[in-house]
Each structure stands twice: as C-alpha cells, then as structure tokens.
Scaffold this motif. Structure first.
Motif, mmCIF file in Angstrom:
data_model
loop_
_atom_site.group_PDB
_atom_site.id
_atom_site.type_symbol
_atom_site.label_atom_id
_atom_site.label_comp_id
_atom_site.label_asym_id
_atom_site.label_seq_id
_atom_site.Cartn_x
_atom_site.Cartn_y
_atom_site.Cartn_z
ATOM 1 N N GLY A 77 -81.405 14.401 25.383
ATOM 2 C CA GLY A 77 -79.508 14.340 25.457
ATOM 3 C C GLY A 77 -78.725 13.911 27.220
ATOM 4 N N PHE A 78 -77.338 14.182 26.511
ATOM 5 C CA PHE A 78 -76.334 13.960 27.710
ATOM 6 C C PHE A 78 -77.100 15.222 28.898
ATOM 7 C CE2 PHE A 78 -71.955 15.514 28.150
ATOM 8 C CZ PHE A 78 -71.926 14.684 29.662
ATOM 9 N N ILE A 79 -77.074 16.259 27.935
ATOM 10 C CA ILE A 79 -76.797 17.519 29.214
ATOM 11 C C ILE A 79 -77.715 17.996 29.573
ATOM 12 C CG2 ILE A 79 -75.939 20.287 29.614
ATOM 13 C CD1 ILE A 79 -73.516 19.944 27.215
ATOM 14 N N THR A 101 -81.673 22.188 13.050
ATOM 15 C CA THR A 101 -81.663 22.456 13.679
ATOM 16 C C THR A 101 -81.272 23.000 14.332
ATOM 17 O OG1 THR A 101 -81.842 20.374 13.897
ATOM 18 C CG2 THR A 101 -81.189 20.563 15.903
ATOM 19 N N ASN A 125 -67.943 18.959 28.344
ATOM 20 C CA ASN A 125 -69.082 18.121 29.716
ATOM 21 C C ASN A 125 -68.118 16.971 29.402
ATOM 22 O OD1 ASN A 125 -71.711 20.187 30.215
ATOM 23 N ND2 ASN A 125 -69.284 20.615 28.906
ATOM 24 N N ASP A 148 -88.451 17.019 22.328
ATOM 25 C CA ASP A 148 -86.648 16.343 22.065
ATOM 26 C C ASP A 148 -87.764 15.821 21.583
ATOM 27 O OD1 ASP A 148 -83.716 15.498 23.758
ATOM 28 O OD2 ASP A 148 -84.564 14.226 21.785
ATOM 29 N N THR A 207 -83.393 11.770 18.562
ATOM 30 C CA THR A 207 -82.732 11.525 17.587
ATOM 31 C C THR A 207 -81.649 10.492 18.044
ATOM 32 O OG1 THR A 207 -80.951 13.134 18.204
ATOM 33 C CG2 THR A 207 -82.692 13.850 16.677
ATOM 34 N N LEU A 237 -81.235 23.030 25.104
ATOM 35 C CA LEU A 237 -80.111 22.532 24.148
ATOM 36 C C LEU A 237 -80.105 22.017 23.443
ATOM 37 C CD1 LEU A 237 -81.213 22.170 27.956
ATOM 38 C CD2 LEU A 237 -78.621 21.982 27.244
ATOM 39 N N SER A 256 -74.882 17.983 17.944
ATOM 40 C CA SER A 256 -73.528 18.486 19.393
ATOM 41 C C SER A 256 -72.622 17.547 18.746
ATOM 42 C CB SER A 256 -74.218 18.173 20.363
ATOM 43 O OG SER A 256 -74.278 17.113 20.155
ATOM 44 N N ASP A 272 -90.058 17.707 17.180
ATOM 45 C CA ASP A 272 -88.569 18.301 16.696
ATOM 46 C C ASP A 272 -89.249 19.430 16.768
ATOM 47 O OD1 ASP A 272 -86.846 18.564 14.636
ATOM 48 O OD2 ASP A 272 -87.578 16.990 12.951
ATOM 49 N N ILE A 273 -87.875 21.293 16.828
ATOM 50 C CA ILE A 273 -87.782 21.509 17.147
ATOM 51 C C ILE A 273 -88.406 22.577 15.270
ATOM 52 C CG2 ILE A 273 -87.106 22.473 19.476
ATOM 53 C CD1 ILE A 273 -84.009 23.087 17.866
ATOM 54 N N LYS A 318 -73.515 26.690 15.594
ATOM 55 C CA LYS A 318 -74.032 27.299 16.846
ATOM 56 C C LYS A 318 -73.653 29.206 17.123
ATOM 57 C CE LYS A 318 -75.198 25.379 20.355
ATOM 58 N NZ LYS A 318 -76.497 25.172 21.165
ATOM 59 N N TYR A 353 -70.553 22.488 12.806
ATOM 60 C CA TYR A 353 -71.355 22.398 14.200
ATOM 61 C C TYR A 353 -70.870 24.246 15.030
ATOM 62 C CZ TYR A 353 -71.365 22.062 19.525
ATOM 63 O OH TYR A 353 -71.657 21.714 20.713
HETATM 64 P P1 NAD Z 1 -77.039 15.483 22.695
HETATM 65 O O1 NAD Z 1 -76.267 15.118 21.460
HETATM 66 O O2 NAD Z 1 -76.792 14.455 23.702
HETATM 67 O O3 NAD Z 1 -78.313 15.746 22.928
HETATM 68 C C1 NAD Z 1 -78.780 16.634 22.200
HETATM 69 C C2 NAD Z 1 -80.561 15.612 21.981
HETATM 70 O O4 NAD Z 1 -81.713 17.117 21.167
HETATM 71 C C3 NAD Z 1 -81.031 15.054 22.366
HETATM 72 O O5 NAD Z 1 -81.715 14.369 23.056
HETATM 73 C C4 NAD Z 1 -81.387 14.962 20.982
HETATM 74 O O6 NAD Z 1 -82.532 13.851 20.735
HETATM 75 C C5 NAD Z 1 -82.006 16.246 20.939
HETATM 76 N N1 NAD Z 1 -82.387 16.533 19.488
HETATM 77 C C6 NAD Z 1 -81.813 16.758 18.408
HETATM 78 N N2 NAD Z 1 -82.212 17.034 17.111
HETATM 79 C C7 NAD Z 1 -83.592 17.768 17.354
HETATM 80 C C8 NAD Z 1 -84.673 18.257 16.832
HETATM 81 N N3 NAD Z 1 -84.279 18.235 15.833
HETATM 82 N N4 NAD Z 1 -85.726 18.418 17.729
HETATM 83 C C9 NAD Z 1 -85.583 18.217 18.825
HETATM 84 N N5 NAD Z 1 -84.834 17.769 19.310
HETATM 85 C C10 NAD Z 1 -83.811 18.075 19.522
HETATM 86 O O7 NAD Z 1 -75.684 17.054 23.644
HETATM 87 P P2 NAD Z 1 -75.103 17.488 24.286
HETATM 88 O O8 NAD Z 1 -74.234 17.374 24.450
HETATM 89 O O9 NAD Z 1 -76.387 17.200 25.786
HETATM 90 O O10 NAD Z 1 -75.370 19.010 23.721
HETATM 91 C C11 NAD Z 1 -76.683 19.756 25.111
HETATM 92 C C12 NAD Z 1 -76.482 21.320 24.333
HETATM 93 O O11 NAD Z 1 -74.972 22.449 25.001
HETATM 94 C C13 NAD Z 1 -76.455 21.894 22.894
HETATM 95 O O12 NAD Z 1 -76.782 22.623 22.561
HETATM 96 C C14 NAD Z 1 -74.525 21.838 22.624
HETATM 97 O O13 NAD Z 1 -74.221 22.819 22.219
HETATM 98 C C15 NAD Z 1 -74.893 22.370 24.151
HETATM 99 N N6 NAD Z 1 -73.193 22.457 24.533
HETATM 100 C C16 NAD Z 1 -72.369 20.358 24.889
HETATM 101 C C17 NAD Z 1 -70.919 20.843 25.087
HETATM 102 C C18 NAD Z 1 -70.979 18.913 25.248
HETATM 103 O O14 NAD Z 1 -69.751 19.516 25.908
HETATM 104 N N7 NAD Z 1 -71.650 18.187 25.319
HETATM 105 C C19 NAD Z 1 -70.280 21.739 25.523
HETATM 106 C C20 NAD Z 1 -70.944 22.447 25.101
HETATM 107 C C21 NAD Z 1 -72.158 23.577 24.536
#
Ligand code: NAD
Ligand code: TYD
Length: 349
Positions: free
Chosen positions: A12-14, A102, A185, A35, A38, A83, A87, A61-62, A159, A155
């Motif tokens: 994913g992103f982060i 999830t 982020n 991962d 999704t 992570l 999200s 899948d977790i 969390k 959401y």
């Molecule tokens: P994202 O949606 O870009 O990525 C989520 C990733 O999790 C994806 O690669 C997806 O395939 C994977 N995923 C989803 N469901 C799954 C499952 N059941 N089993 C395995 N993999 C699964 O999210 P993001 O923005 O990168 O956020 C990552 C984490 O950081 C999250 O926990 C989010 O709550 C937290 N967070 C995000 C932000 C933000 O600004 N984006 C800020 C603070 C915290």
C-alpha cells in the motif's frame, strides 16, 4: 542469522515506503511483506525491490487464520510492523463490515499468531495507527497520547478497536508492543481516493474538484517518508507498551490546500493562473466529518529525537512532480474499478 521482520500492508501507500526504507537500510533483516493486494495494494509500488535478497513477498489476507498461521510456521517471525488495513473513511461509511474484518479481526488474528509462534521474548508487535482514533478537535488544542479515544467514523472506530486489542494483548499476555498514531500522510504512491492524489488526477484531467462541505475542515499533513522515518525510530527505540503520536505540525484548511495545489499545477502544466481553481466544486459534506485534527508530537520529538525532514512546500512540490512524472501509475490505478467507485461516491453528490 537474519531477523525475520514481517511488514503487513507493504504494497500500500505508507507500507511501500516503510518496506523500501527497511530493505535498503537493514541488510540484516529479512523483510517479509504480507499483503492481500486489495484495490489499494499494488506491487508496482515495489518493483525496484524485486531482486533484493533480503525481501520476500507473500500474498495473504490477514483475516485468513490458516494462511497467517502457515506463514508464521514457514518463517520464525522476530517482529511485526502492522500496516495492513482498510484505510479510507468514505469507503468505511459505505461498507463498514470490511473495516471490522480487516482492521479489527485481522489485527487480532495477527496478535494471536505472533503470541503463539513469534519471537515474543526478543521482538515486538508494532501497530501503525491513526490520530483519527481521538475524534475531532475544535479551533484550539492538539491530540496528545493521553487524549481519550472518541472515534467518529467506522474507519476510526475500527482502528481504535484494534489499538485497544493491541494494548489488551500487552496487559493480558505481556505481548511486547508499541503503537503510533499519525496524522494525514501525503507523498508518492497514494491511492487517488485520498484528497491530494484525487485532486491532482482531476486537475490533470480538467475534472471538477469535489470539496466536501465548505472546505473548512482542517488536517495536519506529514510527508510519508517522514512517517516512515518515525516508524523506523519507534520500532527500534520506542519503549514497549507505549504510544507515540506522529505529526507534521502543518495544519491546512482543505480549501486552502486545494487552492495551493491548483496554483502549483497551473504553473507545472503551463495553464493560465486561476484556471485549475475554476474546477473547484463544493459538494455534500461527508457524514460525521471530523472538523480538525492536530497532533502534539513532543513525546516522540523529545524522547526519540525525531523531527520531520522536509518543509511542506518542498515535500508537496516533490509529491506533485511524482504524480506528473508517473502518468502510467496513475492511469493504471484509475482505470476499471476506480471509475465505478468514483461514480458511486461523486456523481450526483
Ligand atoms: P492503503 O489503503 O494505501 O494500504 C493498505 C494496504 O493493506 C494495501 O496494500 C492492501 O492491499 C493491504 N490490505 C488491506 N486489507 C488487507 C487484508 N485483509 N490482508 C492483508 N492486506 C490487506 O493504506 P495506507 O494509507 O498506506 O495506510 C497504512 C496504515 O497506516 C493503515 O493501518 C492506516 O490506518 C495507517 N495510517 C494511515 C494514514 C494516512 O494518511 N494514509 C495516517 C495514519 C495512519
Ligand atoms: P482524506 O484524504 O479522505 O483523509 P481523512 O478523511 O482520513 O482525513 O480527506 C482529507 C480531507 O479532505 C477530509 O477533511 C475530507 C476532505 N476531502 C474532500 O473535501 N474531498 C474529497 O474528494 C476527499 C477524498 C476528501
């Protein structure tokens, strides 16, 4: 022997920024990226790491207990950086159950597997969470680590629940853990359902820029690489059982941020000044829309000497350049299912 570090949601992103940082900086770790791929997970985000010998990818899948346990039997897991999550707040309003599955059930399955099979006497479970668990602020004040949880969206409720489970495993089973709660982020590889990449994509394509409500809501924005550096320092030096807030000290009203983006995009695309801002369209507000988030990150700054590395102007410009230079990535993730997601959420709004 290399330590096996499991990073969930690494496509994913982060997660992709965290995986890249750890693979490049820590040759003594075997980084296992788990991962489910999704809509938000994209292996294109990690193409450059495919041949690294301290990197392994597993599609999993977790929420699938059997698959998670098999992975823990295949690799002796030293530590987890968790992570993987659903999200996006808007999707949680349309489909809350996915978020419970999830974010809550999946997290508990990982906690259980780590407790049963992980190197709990040496490693740690690092839960990556959000400032949204604290609810919303008025005009003043900031979230600290002792702000009571008060989540408003499905959401943030999911969390918050997962944070509580992580704490409960620490209290009940002495599971070594650490949690961080970070603000919004921005940066490369973010799925264009989130404000900044969605607006960049729409400006590029001269499509309306849907600003929720009056655009008065305020978010604190942190460059994703700085979130990854905070995760690195907390993972290695954070005290077990503790929570750390992470923020950019960089609050923006949504409408001001969109205007700033329009100005920069006009310059970069060679459009007349003010052209992109004409696309701004006020749309029906998000249900339960939190007014303001702001983070007091002084615990992390004082205890672990972390601070953001880039000023917002610099990080924002870099981010915009990345999306403009990576047209194929943006086109790839905005075809197909994205179109129906977009129509459902924004048409007739
Ligand atoms: P994202 O949606 O870009 O990525 C989520 C990733 O999790 C994806 O690669 C997806 O395939 C994977 N995923 C989803 N469901 C799954 C499952 N059941 N089993 C395995 N993999 C699964 O999210 P993001 O923005 O990168 O956020 C990552 C984490 O950081 C999250 O926990 C989010 O709550 C937290 N967070 C995000 C932000 C933000 O600004 N984006 C800020 C603070 C915290
Ligand atoms: P978002 O990127 O979804 O992050 P979060 O809701 O987790 O903070 O949204 C950031 C802010 O931008 C939030 O106040 C909602 C607003 N927003 C819009 O005005 N229009 C949009 O199309 C989107 C996606 C968000």
């Amino acid at each position: 022997m290399k330590k096996n570090i499991l990073i969930t949601g690494g496509a994913g992103f982060i997660g992709s920024h965290v995986v890249r940082r750890f693979v490049n900086r820590y040759p003594d770790y075997q980084i296992i990226n788990l991962d489910a791929l999704t809509y938000a997970g994209n292996l294109e985000n990690l193409k450059d790491l495919e041949s690294a010998d301290n990197y392994t990818f597993r599609k999993c899948d977790i929420t699938d207990i059997g698959a998670v346990e098999s992975l823990f039997k295949e690799f002796k897991i030293h530590s987890i950086i968790h992570l993987a999550a659903e999200s996006h707040v808007d999707r949680s309003i349309t489909n809350p159950i996915d978020f419970v599955m999830t974010n809550v059930v999946g997290t508990v399955i990982l906690l259980n597997a780590f407790k049963q099979f992980g190197e709990v006497s040496e490693g740690r479970f690092y839960h990556v969470s959000t400032d949204e668990v604290y609810g919303t602020l008025g005009d003043d004040g900031k979230f600290t680590e002792s702000t009571p949880y008060d989540p408003n969206s499905p959401y943030s409720a999911s969390k918050a629940s997962s944070d509580h489970f992580v704490r409960a495993y620490h209290e009940t089973f002495k599971l070594p853990m650490v949690i961080s709660n970070c603000s919004n982020n921005y940066g490369s590889h973010q799925f264009p359902e989130k404000l900044i990449p969605l607006m960049i994509h729409n400006i590029k394509n001269s499509k309306p820029l849907p600003v929720y409500g009056k655009g008065d809501n305020i978010r604190d924005w942190l460059w994703v690489e700085d979130h990854a550096s905070a995760i690195d320092v907390i993972f290695h030096e954070g005290r077990l059982g503790e929570t750390y807030n992470i923020g950019g000290n960089n609050e923006w009203k949504n409408l001001d941020l969109v205007h700033k983006l329009c100005e920069i995009m006009d310059r970069k695309l060679g459009r007349p000044e003010g052209k992109s801002a004409e696309l701004i369209t006020f749309v029906t507000d998000r249900a339960g829309h939190d007014f303001r988030y702001a983070i007091d990150a002084s615990k992390l700054e004082n205890e672990l000497k972390w601070s953001p590395s880039v000023a917002f102007d610099q990080g924002f410009e870099k981010t915009i350049d990345w999306y403009l230079e990576n047209e194929a990535w943006l086109d790839g993730v905005t075809s197909g299912a994205y179109q129906s997601y977009y129509s459902q959420l924004y048409d007739h709004r």
